[in-house]
Design a protein around this motif. Structure first.
Motif, PDB file in Angstrom:
ATOM      1  N   GLU A 115      -9.714  -6.394   5.972  1.00  0.00           N
ATOM      2  CA  GLU A 115      -9.959  -7.401   4.713  1.00  0.00           C
ATOM      3  C   GLU A 115     -10.668  -8.845   5.334  1.00  0.00           C
ATOM      4  O   GLU A 115     -11.748  -9.176   4.799  1.00  0.00           O
ATOM      5  CB  GLU A 115      -8.978  -7.746   4.104  1.00  0.00           C
ATOM      6  CG  GLU A 115      -8.261  -6.477   3.554  1.00  0.00           C
ATOM      7  CD  GLU A 115      -9.089  -5.631   2.426  1.00  0.00           C
ATOM      8  OE1 GLU A 115     -10.087  -6.208   1.854  1.00  0.00           O
ATOM      9  OE2 GLU A 115      -8.687  -4.490   2.342  1.00  0.00           O
ATOM     10  N   THR A 173      -6.763  -8.892  -0.797  1.00  0.00           N
ATOM     11  CA  THR A 173      -8.210  -8.203  -0.517  1.00  0.00           C
ATOM     12  C   THR A 173      -9.039  -9.205   0.288  1.00  0.00           C
ATOM     13  O   THR A 173      -8.695 -10.548   0.305  1.00  0.00           O
ATOM     14  CB  THR A 173      -8.793  -8.057  -1.647  1.00  0.00           C
ATOM     15  OG1 THR A 173      -9.136  -9.074  -2.485  1.00  0.00           O
ATOM     16  CG2 THR A 173      -8.005  -7.149  -2.518  1.00  0.00           C
ATOM     17  N   LYS A 186      -3.391  -3.964  -4.212  1.00  0.00           N
ATOM     18  CA  LYS A 186      -4.001  -5.198  -3.185  1.00  0.00           C
ATOM     19  C   LYS A 186      -4.762  -6.194  -3.976  1.00  0.00           C
ATOM     20  O   LYS A 186      -4.820  -7.305  -3.746  1.00  0.00           O
ATOM     21  CB  LYS A 186      -4.941  -4.493  -2.237  1.00  0.00           C
ATOM     22  CG  LYS A 186      -4.177  -3.785  -0.983  1.00  0.00           C
ATOM     23  CD  LYS A 186      -4.979  -2.952  -0.288  1.00  0.00           C
ATOM     24  CE  LYS A 186      -6.127  -3.858   0.535  1.00  0.00           C
ATOM     25  NZ  LYS A 186      -6.994  -2.790   1.307  1.00  0.00           N
ATOM     26  N   GLU A 187      -5.529  -5.580  -5.124  1.00  0.00           N
ATOM     27  CA  GLU A 187      -6.114  -6.356  -6.115  1.00  0.00           C
ATOM     28  C   GLU A 187      -5.275  -7.431  -6.574  1.00  0.00           C
ATOM     29  O   GLU A 187      -5.719  -8.536  -7.191  1.00  0.00           O
ATOM     30  CB  GLU A 187      -7.356  -5.747  -6.773  1.00  0.00           C
ATOM     31  CG  GLU A 187      -8.289  -6.618  -7.176  1.00  0.00           C
ATOM     32  CD  GLU A 187      -9.452  -5.841  -7.867  1.00  0.00           C
ATOM     33  OE1 GLU A 187      -9.719  -4.719  -7.745  1.00  0.00           O
ATOM     34  OE2 GLU A 187     -10.082  -6.228  -8.919  1.00  0.00           O
ATOM     35  N   ASP A 236      -5.344   0.256  -3.624  1.00  0.00           N
ATOM     36  CA  ASP A 236      -6.558  -0.662  -3.851  1.00  0.00           C
ATOM     37  C   ASP A 236      -6.120  -1.432  -4.940  1.00  0.00           C
ATOM     38  O   ASP A 236      -6.578  -2.770  -5.041  1.00  0.00           O
ATOM     39  CB  ASP A 236      -7.618   0.285  -3.960  1.00  0.00           C
ATOM     40  CG  ASP A 236      -8.043   0.661  -2.599  1.00  0.00           C
ATOM     41  OD1 ASP A 236      -7.579   0.075  -1.713  1.00  0.00           O
ATOM     42  OD2 ASP A 236      -9.038   1.418  -2.466  1.00  0.00           O
ATOM     43  N   THR A 295       0.958  -1.066  -0.034  1.00  0.00           N
ATOM     44  CA  THR A 295      -0.051   0.172   0.006  1.00  0.00           C
ATOM     45  C   THR A 295       0.917   1.225   0.001  1.00  0.00           C
ATOM     46  O   THR A 295       0.172   2.464   0.009  1.00  0.00           O
ATOM     47  CB  THR A 295      -0.839   0.091   1.306  1.00  0.00           C
ATOM     48  OG1 THR A 295      -0.179  -0.382   2.418  1.00  0.00           O
ATOM     49  CG2 THR A 295      -2.153  -1.001   0.995  1.00  0.00           C
TER      50      THR A 295
END
Lengths: 310, 272
Positions: free
Chosen positions: A203, A297, A291-292, A288, A111
């Motif tokens: 998450e 996630t 992370k995906e 984001d 992140t």
């Protein structure tokens, strides 16, 4: 889960709070004080703040020296340059000498985002937990970060505190019991346990909610202290739910997943799935998106739970 | 002035070095012997310390950044009364407090565990900051090897010590010119050492590191210098005092056998 706060922001605030009471607290930084948030302490207590410039190895050895004159030192930079670049200094000058230094390392994990692979560390928990006597902490939200930092400063000895760049949901209340070395069961469940750390706790909570809708009863445990590890809560979860998923914003090699597996293989071997950074470097992108793409996630936790036959 | 009592004490220290390394069967005699006069000057004249109270408040502190020369520090501390001479002869043996490189938690008088080069120097800078913050009058002395100056952390630490005006910090470079693989000049040139430290903002004093008059004067010059740290660049000979070891890189990390040790001890004329 209304509020959001980055754990580094919590760090900046709690440093000022602790500094008011603890006159022996010294803070150091390596030219990143506005990012690590030590700048707040520097503004209020300039005499006890030392900017060491872009020279992390000297900062951590000097931190040991300051600590050995009776001070408590919080020394900050990005996790990559603390646990990574300065590893051997931390091992020999802080760990081996039992120096009262708190390595408060920010911008850990994927992140970090746009800065890309050179700044995204997935190895720090693995490196730090191999150092004898090192307490390793990875808070999941702002409230727990503050409380765990207070407790780390109160104890005598080296600590590694992993902090994040991005704002994360706050789900602990101020009066929740948060104790160094003790995992927190945030949600009860009988079918499977998700053991998560850091930003992956949020998450895990989202995944548990989704799985509840499918009739799967998920227990969620926040392991904010990677070392010393709360073995009891992990063994109990394995005994009672029979299946474990670990989730961390860290390599699946050597971090929480490995630590949990080490406990279970000795005490209660059950099927384990690990969610985290696979054996690969990151890249630039929004947190984001990353992370995906790299599989960290709630959706990835849901998949991991299903892969256990649920 | 007559320095013969210090010269005799340095011979005793060197004798301790040889006896300990010979008993261990491994260790670093060359750099221990080159530093023996400096270390003797610190423990027997310069520093405000109390062997009966090693953690005395306000004491001066010595950090051996070139930790592989541990035997010279162990021998000097024993002769100064911190522990028994025979304890030092357990050097490097399993279960001994006298580790191959000094451990601050196992040997009284050791202020910082060292061995990984450059870190003791950086930690000394931290101690100087800590003492200034606490109003502690103690001075920080730190001894580096010349090969050690090749470590990048040394120059990070040199920069920060000058930046924070650490005039309570005094570094000494044991400039014997040799390292494991040969001459500094051949392996990785560190010269000019004096110009480098000057450029980093240090007060620089260059001396003969085997002349007690020059060593004491240099420490006085360091104390008199305000606003910046001092480095004493001490020209020395590796293996000093034992003729067959002098200026030989091969004696950096090799123990003398029984015969060699006997010859060395005889030549030194010291007691330990």
């Amino acid at each position: 889960m209304a509020d959001k706060m980055a754990t580094r922001q919590a760090y900046g605030q709690v440093l000022v709070e602790i500094g008011a009471k603890n006159k022996d607290l010294v803070v150091m930084d390596a030219d990143l004080s506005k990012s690590t948030m030590t700048a707040e302490f520097a503004n209020v207590y300039p005499d006890r703040f030392f900017n060491m410039g872009i020279a992390e190895t000297n900062m951590y050895a000097a931190a040991a020296g300051i600590a050995h004159t009776g001070k408590t030192v919080c020394a900050s930079t990005f996790a990559m340059f603390a646990a990574g670049r300065a590893f051997e200094i931390i091992r020999n000058s802080i760990g081996y000498t039992k120096a009262n230094v708190k390595i408060c390392a920010t911008h850990a994990g994927i992140t970090v985002g746009e800065d890309g692979a050179t700044h995204q560390t997935f190895e720090d928990l693995a490196l730090m937990r191999t150092i004898p006597g090192m307490t390793v902490v990875n808070p999941s939200d702002g409230v727990s970060a503050k409380e765990l930092i207070r407790q780390c400063v109160d104890m005598n000895g080296p600590c590694y505190i992993r902090l994040g760049r991005a704002a994360v949901p706050t789900f602990y209340a101020e009066d929740d019991e948060i104790v160094l070395g003790q995992g927190n069961m945030l949600r009860g469940g009988r079918d499977v346990t998700v053991i998560a750390t850091g930003i992956m706790v949020a998450e895990a909570m989202a995944a548990a909610e989704e799985l509840a809708g499918k009739g799967i009863d998920v227990r969620v445990i926040d392991i904010h202290t990677i070392k010393p590890l709360d073995e009891e809560i992990i063994i109990r979860a394995a005994e009672q739910t029979g299946k474990i998923v670990t989730a961390e914003e860290h390599s699946v090699i050597g971090g929480l997943g490995s630590a949990v597996a080490e406990v279970l293989v000795k005490n209660c071997p059950v099927p384990v799935r690990m969610v985290g950074q696979s054996d690969t470097f990151g890249e630039s992108g929004k947190p984001d998106q990353l992370k995906e793409k790299y599989g960290m996630t709630a959706k990835d936790i849901v998949h991991a739970v299903h892969s256990l036959g649920l | 002035m007559d320095y013969s009592k210090f010269e005799q004490m340095a011979a005793n220290v060197r004798t301790g070095v040889i006896k300990a390394i010979a008993a261990a069967g491994s260790g670093h005699p060359g750099g221990s012997l080159s530093a023996a006069d400096i270390v003797t000057a610190l423990y027997f004249n310069e520093m405000n310390i109390d062997p009966s109270n090693p953690k005395m408040g306000g004491r001066d502190r010595f950090i051996l950044s070139k930790g592989h020369a541990g035997p010279v520090q162990y021998a000097a501390l024993a002769l100064r009364g911190y522990f028994r001479h025979e304890d030092v002869l357990t050097l490097r043996k399993l279960g001994s407090n006298f580790q191959g490189h000094p451990n601050m938690h196992e040997v009284p008088g050791i202020e910082m565990s060292t061995g990984s080069l450059g870190q003791g120097f950086a930690a000394a800078g931290g101690m100087a900051i800590g003492c200034k913050l606490s109003g502690d009058p103690g001075r920080i002395y730190v001894l580096l090897g010349d090969g050690e100056l090749q470590e990048g952390i040394v120059w990070e630490a040199a920069m920060s010590a000058a930046h924070y005006h650490l005039d309570n910090l005094c570094a000494i470079v044991d400039w014997n010119g040799l390292q494991i693989d040969g001459k500094n000049d051949d392996v990785m040139k560190v010269a000019p050492i004096d110009e480098k430290f000057k450029a980093f903002g240090w007060n620089v004093v260059v001396i003969n590191g085997h002349d007690f008059g020059e060593i004491f004067s240099a420490f006085d010059a360091a104390k008199a210098c305000k606003g910046k740290p001092t480095v004493i660049i001490a020209k020395t000979h590796k293996g000093r005092g034992v003729s067959f070891m002098e200026d030989q890189a091969g004696w950096h990390g090799k123990a003398p056998n029984a015969e060699e040790a006997e010859a060395a001890i005889k030549e030194l004329g010291g007691e330990f």
